[in-house]
Design a protein around this motif. Structure first.
Motif, PDB file in Angstrom:
ATOM      1  N   SER A 521       0.538  -1.293  -0.018  1.00  0.00           N
ATOM      2  CA  SER A 521      -0.057   0.031   0.089  1.00  0.00           C
ATOM      3  C   SER A 521       0.714   1.151  -0.014  1.00  0.00           C
ATOM      4  CB  SER A 521      -0.898   0.017   1.287  1.00  0.00           C
ATOM      5  OG  SER A 521      -1.402   1.283   1.510  1.00  0.00           O
ATOM      6  N   THR A 522       0.521   2.315  -1.057  1.00  0.00           N
ATOM      7  CA  THR A 522       1.150   3.600  -1.036  1.00  0.00           C
ATOM      8  C   THR A 522       0.043   4.309  -1.155  1.00  0.00           C
ATOM      9  OG1 THR A 522       3.303   2.762  -1.979  1.00  0.00           O
ATOM     10  CG2 THR A 522       2.731   5.080  -1.956  1.00  0.00           C
ATOM     11  N   VAL A 523      -0.157   5.354  -0.221  1.00  0.00           N
ATOM     12  CA  VAL A 523      -1.119   6.441  -0.342  1.00  0.00           C
ATOM     13  C   VAL A 523      -0.604   7.513  -1.233  1.00  0.00           C
ATOM     14  CG1 VAL A 523      -3.152   7.723   0.716  1.00  0.00           C
ATOM     15  CG2 VAL A 523      -2.615   5.597   1.538  1.00  0.00           C
ATOM     16  N   ASN A 524      -0.889   7.826  -2.282  1.00  0.00           N
ATOM     17  CA  ASN A 524      -0.124   8.857  -3.125  1.00  0.00           C
ATOM     18  C   ASN A 524      -0.969  10.276  -2.524  1.00  0.00           C
ATOM     19  OD1 ASN A 524       1.775   7.962  -5.142  1.00  0.00           O
ATOM     20  ND2 ASN A 524       0.207   6.785  -5.327  1.00  0.00           N
ATOM     21  N   VAL A 525      -0.398  11.228  -2.208  1.00  0.00           N
ATOM     22  CA  VAL A 525      -0.951  12.399  -1.552  1.00  0.00           C
ATOM     23  C   VAL A 525      -0.360  13.400  -2.480  1.00  0.00           C
ATOM     24  CG1 VAL A 525      -1.609  11.523   0.553  1.00  0.00           C
ATOM     25  CG2 VAL A 525       0.637  12.870   0.177  1.00  0.00           C
ATOM     26  N   PRO A 526      -1.082  14.778  -2.471  1.00  0.00           N
ATOM     27  CA  PRO A 526      -0.430  16.106  -3.242  1.00  0.00           C
ATOM     28  C   PRO A 526       0.686  16.558  -2.448  1.00  0.00           C
ATOM     29  CG  PRO A 526      -2.636  16.542  -2.370  1.00  0.00           C
ATOM     30  CD  PRO A 526      -2.243  15.023  -2.543  1.00  0.00           C
ATOM     31  N   ASN A 527       1.529  17.437  -2.971  1.00  0.00           N
ATOM     32  CA  ASN A 527       2.332  18.207  -2.338  1.00  0.00           C
ATOM     33  C   ASN A 527       1.916  19.091  -1.343  1.00  0.00           C
ATOM     34  OD1 ASN A 527       4.398  20.993  -2.313  1.00  0.00           O
ATOM     35  ND2 ASN A 527       5.628  19.055  -2.543  1.00  0.00           N
ATOM     36  N   ARG A 528       0.790  19.517  -1.311  1.00  0.00           N
ATOM     37  CA  ARG A 528       0.272  20.303  -0.185  1.00  0.00           C
ATOM     38  C   ARG A 528      -0.080  19.555   1.095  1.00  0.00           C
ATOM     39  NH1 ARG A 528      -3.713  19.598  -4.049  1.00  0.00           N
ATOM     40  NH2 ARG A 528      -5.682  18.817  -3.338  1.00  0.00           N
ATOM     41  N   PHE A 529      -0.032  18.133   0.877  1.00  0.00           N
ATOM     42  CA  PHE A 529      -0.644  17.472   2.098  1.00  0.00           C
ATOM     43  C   PHE A 529       0.537  17.798   3.304  1.00  0.00           C
ATOM     44  CE2 PHE A 529      -1.598  13.335   4.384  1.00  0.00           C
ATOM     45  CZ  PHE A 529      -2.473  13.356   4.009  1.00  0.00           C
ATOM     46  N   ALA A 541      -5.406   4.755   9.737  1.00  0.00           N
ATOM     47  CA  ALA A 541      -5.237   3.532   9.182  1.00  0.00           C
ATOM     48  C   ALA A 541      -5.085   2.574  10.246  1.00  0.00           C
ATOM     49  CB  ALA A 541      -3.712   3.654   8.434  1.00  0.00           C
ATOM     50  N   TYR A 542      -4.486   2.706  11.512  1.00  0.00           N
ATOM     51  CA  TYR A 542      -4.379   1.987  12.764  1.00  0.00           C
ATOM     52  C   TYR A 542      -5.790   1.800  13.152  1.00  0.00           C
ATOM     53  CZ  TYR A 542      -3.590   0.677  17.337  1.00  0.00           C
ATOM     54  OH  TYR A 542      -3.876  -0.166  18.734  1.00  0.00           O
ATOM     55  N   ASP A 543      -6.559   2.746  13.248  1.00  0.00           N
ATOM     56  CA  ASP A 543      -7.756   2.604  13.711  1.00  0.00           C
ATOM     57  C   ASP A 543      -8.761   1.643  12.895  1.00  0.00           C
ATOM     58  OD1 ASP A 543      -7.349   4.037  16.010  1.00  0.00           O
ATOM     59  OD2 ASP A 543      -8.069   5.915  15.027  1.00  0.00           O
ATOM     60  N   GLN A 544      -8.415   1.834  11.639  1.00  0.00           N
ATOM     61  CA  GLN A 544      -9.234   0.744  10.662  1.00  0.00           C
ATOM     62  C   GLN A 544      -8.879  -0.347  10.361  1.00  0.00           C
ATOM     63  OE1 GLN A 544     -11.928   3.084  10.646  1.00  0.00           O
ATOM     64  NE2 GLN A 544     -12.335   2.346   8.902  1.00  0.00           N
ATOM     65  N   GLY A 545      -7.750  -0.885  10.934  1.00  0.00           N
ATOM     66  CA  GLY A 545      -7.306  -2.268  11.169  1.00  0.00           C
ATOM     67  C   GLY A 545      -6.234  -2.753  10.090  1.00  0.00           C
ATOM     68  N   LEU A 546      -5.720  -1.553   9.456  1.00  0.00           N
ATOM     69  CA  LEU A 546      -4.699  -1.883   8.305  1.00  0.00           C
ATOM     70  C   LEU A 546      -3.576  -2.757   8.754  1.00  0.00           C
ATOM     71  CD1 LEU A 546      -6.464  -0.082   6.885  1.00  0.00           C
ATOM     72  CD2 LEU A 546      -4.500   0.938   5.855  1.00  0.00           C
ATOM     73  N   LYS A 547      -2.740  -3.507   8.268  1.00  0.00           N
ATOM     74  CA  LYS A 547      -1.446  -4.267   8.600  1.00  0.00           C
ATOM     75  C   LYS A 547      -0.461  -3.132   8.451  1.00  0.00           C
ATOM     76  CE  LYS A 547      -3.094  -8.907   8.881  1.00  0.00           C
ATOM     77  NZ  LYS A 547      -2.805 -10.185   8.423  1.00  0.00           N
ATOM     78  N   GLY A 548      -0.409  -2.208   7.509  1.00  0.00           N
ATOM     79  CA  GLY A 548       0.924  -1.442   7.280  1.00  0.00           C
ATOM     80  C   GLY A 548       0.280  -0.293   6.097  1.00  0.00           C
ATOM     81  N   VAL A 549       0.979   0.763   6.152  1.00  0.00           N
ATOM     82  CA  VAL A 549       0.758   1.939   5.326  1.00  0.00           C
ATOM     83  C   VAL A 549       1.916   2.860   5.011  1.00  0.00           C
ATOM     84  CG1 VAL A 549      -0.274   3.390   7.019  1.00  0.00           C
ATOM     85  CG2 VAL A 549      -0.993   3.538   4.575  1.00  0.00           C
ATOM     86  N   THR A 550       1.992   3.298   3.841  1.00  0.00           N
ATOM     87  CA  THR A 550       3.150   4.459   3.744  1.00  0.00           C
ATOM     88  C   THR A 550       2.364   5.385   2.909  1.00  0.00           C
ATOM     89  OG1 THR A 550       5.340   5.055   3.485  1.00  0.00           O
ATOM     90  CG2 THR A 550       4.292   3.526   1.928  1.00  0.00           C
ATOM     91  N   ILE A 551       2.865   6.493   2.829  1.00  0.00           N
ATOM     92  CA  ILE A 551       2.472   7.520   1.760  1.00  0.00           C
ATOM     93  C   ILE A 551       3.739   8.007   1.185  1.00  0.00           C
ATOM     94  CG2 ILE A 551       1.033   8.638   3.664  1.00  0.00           C
ATOM     95  CD1 ILE A 551       2.738  11.267   3.621  1.00  0.00           C
ATOM     96  N   PHE A 552       3.255   8.684  -0.205  1.00  0.00           N
ATOM     97  CA  PHE A 552       4.189   9.258  -1.135  1.00  0.00           C
ATOM     98  C   PHE A 552       3.706  10.527  -1.569  1.00  0.00           C
ATOM     99  CE2 PHE A 552       6.573  10.253  -5.046  1.00  0.00           C
ATOM    100  CZ  PHE A 552       7.742   9.746  -4.832  1.00  0.00           C
ATOM    101  N   ARG A 553       4.415  11.422  -1.047  1.00  0.00           N
ATOM    102  CA  ARG A 553       3.653  12.939  -1.158  1.00  0.00           C
ATOM    103  C   ARG A 553       4.516  13.402  -2.521  1.00  0.00           C
ATOM    104  NH1 ARG A 553       5.768  18.250   0.279  1.00  0.00           N
ATOM    105  NH2 ARG A 553       7.550  17.088   1.400  1.00  0.00           N
ATOM    106  N   ASP A 554       3.867  13.802  -3.352  1.00  0.00           N
ATOM    107  CA  ASP A 554       4.539  14.509  -4.633  1.00  0.00           C
ATOM    108  C   ASP A 554       5.337  15.492  -4.557  1.00  0.00           C
ATOM    109  OD1 ASP A 554       4.614  14.724  -7.286  1.00  0.00           O
ATOM    110  OD2 ASP A 554       3.117  16.384  -7.220  1.00  0.00           O
ATOM    111  N   GLY A 555       6.679  15.442  -4.972  1.00  0.00           N
ATOM    112  CA  GLY A 555       7.468  16.607  -4.815  1.00  0.00           C
ATOM    113  C   GLY A 555       8.391  16.474  -3.535  1.00  0.00           C
ATOM    114  N   CYS A 556       8.472  15.394  -2.664  1.00  0.00           N
ATOM    115  CA  CYS A 556       9.000  15.098  -1.604  1.00  0.00           C
ATOM    116  C   CYS A 556      10.436  14.810  -1.817  1.00  0.00           C
ATOM    117  CB  CYS A 556       8.447  13.791  -0.733  1.00  0.00           C
ATOM    118  SG  CYS A 556       8.717  12.124  -1.360  1.00  0.00           S
TER     119      CYS A 556
END
Length: 756
Positions: A521-529, A541-556
């Motif tokens: 799982s990668t949650v793509n988010v805009p630069n303004r995030f 994500a933790y509260d919803q019961g996911l096992k893992g997550v990361t994000i990729f912010r545009d322009g990071c």
């Protein structure tokens, strides 16, 4: 059948991927299909119908052991974690190298290594710490070639390890550990301390000396540190380890434990564990697509699940002697993990005219996910009847796990009670980057990243010309419905950057309910995030019961190490070929005016647009709220920016494209669900964009009738859109921009993928 016939005559990219990555020594498609299906006619038919595909290692390697090649059919392995001594640390490097040489990706956990400063009885007197050895493992990964690419590695550490802060910061140095993904194992205890703003104890006891190293930290500050670093560098990812350990078929099996996860984190595995991958293309099970009568064919889908489980078990048996290490052969024989997943989810939802992340879509996915889990477990039980259960199978322990109880029907429970299971792990959702690109569908659980990708060609005048290449499902829909621009697509054609992150998490959560392994799982988010939004995303994500997550912010900042461009060769962007940079078109009172009243989440909004009387080009926009229409100052600012963009040479389609990339507004969503009177779109900027397009089309019709005209801004030929100043990740093969999806860098131009 030819590959071109299978993939489509217009799918040159797919054909190129097949020939380059999966076809062996110029074999024909029929020979390839016979080789990789192992003579299983039912699975060959499903592959031919594009309903199922094995993972990349199987598509590339199955049957080639007879050609004298050292191969594996498994995509991923978890290496036994290094123990706290120098021999074990370097033995781990040796195992990594051998596994990479066969083509497998690896995961290791370094929580067992002493933290920095721990006392040791050799010339060094104290250890350099667990994190210091990550560079060694990254170096090994970079050295071993795998058919034109390098190995893939995941390194994890427990959130209670005293070196966890150093671990989090390590990759903020863009020159360190460049060949590994990293993730923190986050416990329930830590998250509860975060929520209560309590201290959290970092601790380690060194067995060799009995030395205890402890440090108390502010849990909330450490959590903020993880979120902020991920926001800025796309790492480390979060592994919610108690959920990983408790939501599976072996949660009650005391002699079993997970040692780590594979490079994209969809496969938690024991020490020496390995997994075979295969994915079902959900989009091929929609009948009557893009109509009110669209339905999902559950019977056909369940049959596909059953045959896929059998086929993956056939590959598992064939592949047992091919694993690089003896410990891998022993682990696979004992536990028999397979990883059946999905792809084409976003395409399926579009064909059903459902919006990714909204209630109806989530409800359908809940039904499909349960059907998949129940059918897969039943299929594994029937295989156990034929061939015996996996070696360590304890039926009572399996049947009392929360996962089993939530995902089985009564007939399936009876089968398992009677025969046991052939496999200890069945379902996963991998990135499927190359596979889905080859088929021209969305990958894994991800939403469509973009409705189109921009391509560059050089004109006869030596200037770069940019044009749109639409994703396959968008292109097919636009041709069938005679649409001339993606701005005219229905609202359910959402993309990764327009979704609210909660919609993305909600979709993953409902699938995780039915997946016994995990989800890449990668949650793509805009630069303004923002960093604060990143923290909220992780908590949600933790509260919803996911096992893992990361994000990729545009322009990071991570783009600095991923980008292969030479900065010195970059040129400044230009506003257009007809207008010089900084030139603004002046207007007078000789204009065509149009007006629209919009209903938004906050009430009414009035939109006035002024157009050139000769070309029909947009020149000026005025927005004003009604009595309850939201923030008037915001509307004034937005109308000014639209106007200056239009008069600066930016064409209306590019302006609308930007407005359509602004995401979803909660109040808009609530009003649409309750009062059902909102204007088309999911927030005010989108509604304005759709209104501008409608008015523009009216003006074009009034000026030119049915005659097709290309929009030309006043006093200048049609300009190009201003190009982004942000860095882009470039494909090492073709140089086009990469996208980051499902933990992988993927090229939509040539099909290259880091995760092959």
């Amino acid at each position: 059948m030819q590959a071109e016939e299978w993939l489509g005559q217009d799918n040159q990219l797919g054909c190129d991927i097949w020939k380059k990555k999966y076809c062996y020594d110029n074999e024909t498609f029929d020979h390839w299909l016979d080789r990789i299906s192992g003579g299983n006619e039912k699975i060959a038919r499903l592959i031919r119908e594009k309903k199922f595909l094995f993972g990349g290692r199987i598509l590339s390697n199955r049957g080639l052991e007879y050609e004298g090649r050292k191969i594996t059919l498994s995509n991923c392995y978890v290496i036994e974690p290094p123990q706290d001594d120098i021999e074990s640390i370097f033995e781990c490097s040796k195992k990594l190298a051998r596994t990479y040489s066969y083509g497998g990706g690896c995961g290791i956990d370094i929580s067992g290594l002493s933290p920095r400063g721990a006392k040791i009885n050799n010339a060094a007197k104290e250890t350099t710490g667990a994190v210091s050895f990550m560079e060694l493992y990254s170096l090994v990964t970079s050295l071993i070639g795998q058919n034109g690419r390098r190995g893939a590695l995941m390194i994890s550490i427990d959130c209670s390890h005293p070196d966890v802060e150093e671990f989090i910061d390590l990759k903020t140095d863009l020159n360190k550990v460049t060949k590994a993904n990293i993730s923190v194992r986050i416990s329930n205890k830590f998250m509860e301390a975060v929520k209560k703003h309590e201290p959290f104890l970092l601790h380690y006891t060194r067995e060799a000396t009995g030395e205890k190293i402890e440090k108390e930290v502010d849990a909330r500050e450490l959590f903020h540190h993880i979120a902020e670093t991920n926001w800025d560098y796309a790492e480390p990812g979060a592994l919610f380890w108690d959920r990983v350990s408790s939501w599976n078929l072996l949660a009650n099996t005391k002699e079993f434990s997970y040692a780590g996860v594979n490079p994209c984190a969809e496969e938690p595995l024991p020490a020496g564990g390995s997994c075979l991958l295969g994915s079902i293309n959900l989009s091929e099970f929609v009948k009557n697509p893009f109509t009110a009568g669209a339905v999902f064919d559950f019977d056909d889908f369940k049959n596909c699940v059953k045959e896929s489980v059998r086929a993956l078990n056939e590959v598992l048996d064939e592949g047992l002697p091919l694993h690089p290490l003896e410990e891998q052969r022993e682990s696979v024989a004992q536990w028999r993990q397979i990883g059946l997943g999905i792809m084409g989810l976003a395409d399926m939802l579009m064909k059903m005219e459902l919006t990714y992340g909204e209630e109806e879509a989530i409800q359908l996915c809940d039904e499909i996910g349960f059907a998949m889990a129940d059918t897969a477990i039943a299929a594994s039980a029937m295989l156990a009847k034929e061939k015996g259960a996996f070696e360590k199978c304890n039926v009572e322990e399996i049947m009392t796990t929360p996962y089993f109880e939530a995902n089985t029907s009564e007939p399936t429970r009876e089968l398992v009670k009677k025969y046991g299971l052939r496999n200890s792990q069945l379902l996963t959702i991998a990135p499927t980057g190359t596979l889905s690109t080859m088929l021209g569908i969305s990958g894994g659980i991800e939403p469509v990243y973009a409705n189109y990708y921009e391509r560059k060609t050089e004109s006869l005048h030596g200037k770069d010309v940019y044009y749109k290449v639409y994703t396959k499902i968008v292109d097919n829909y636009m041709k069938e419905h005679k649409l001339t621009d993606d701005a005219m697509l229905p609202d359910y054609f959402v993309t990764a950057m327009t979704l609210d992150y909660r919609q993305r998490i909600d979709m993953q959560a409902v699938w995780q309910t039915h997946i016994d392994a995990s989800i890449s799982s990668t949650v793509n988010v805009p630069n303004r995030f923002t960093v604060e939004e990143t923290e909220s995303l992780y908590e949600y994500a933790y509260d919803q019961g996911l096992k893992g997550v990361t994000i990729f912010r545009d322009g990071c900042k991570r783009l600095g190490v991923l980008n292969a461009e030479d900065e010195k060769k970059k040129k400044s962007p230009v506003a257009g070929e007809g207008l010089d940079r900084g030139e603004i078109v002046e207007i007078n009172d000789d204009v065509i005016g149009k007006k629209r009243k919009l209903i938004t989440g906050c009430g009414s909004l009035h939109c006035i647009a002024l157009f050139d009387p000769y070309t029909g080009a947009l020149l000026e926009t005025y927005l004003s709220k009604g009595s309850t229409g939201g923030c008037n100052n915001f509307m004034i600012g937005l109308s000014r920016m639209i106007s200056i963009s239009a008069r600066g040479g930016i064409d209306i389609y590019t302006i609308i494209d930007q407005l359509n990339s602004t995401g979803s507004c909660p109040s808009y969503t609530v009003r649409r669900a309750t009062q059902k009177d909102t204007s088309r779109g999911s927030c005010c900027p989108m509604a304005v964009g759709n209104a501008l397009l409608a008015m523009y089309n009216e003006v074009q019709e009034e000026l030119f009738g049915s005659e097709k005209k290309v929009h030309v801004p006043p006093k200048a030929p049609k300009p190009k859109a201003v190009k982004s100043l942000e860095k882009k990740i470039r494909c090492p093969e073709c140089g086009e921009p990469l996208i980051f999806e499902g933990g992988c860098n993927i090229c939509k131009s040539c099909g290259w993928s880091k995760c092959m």
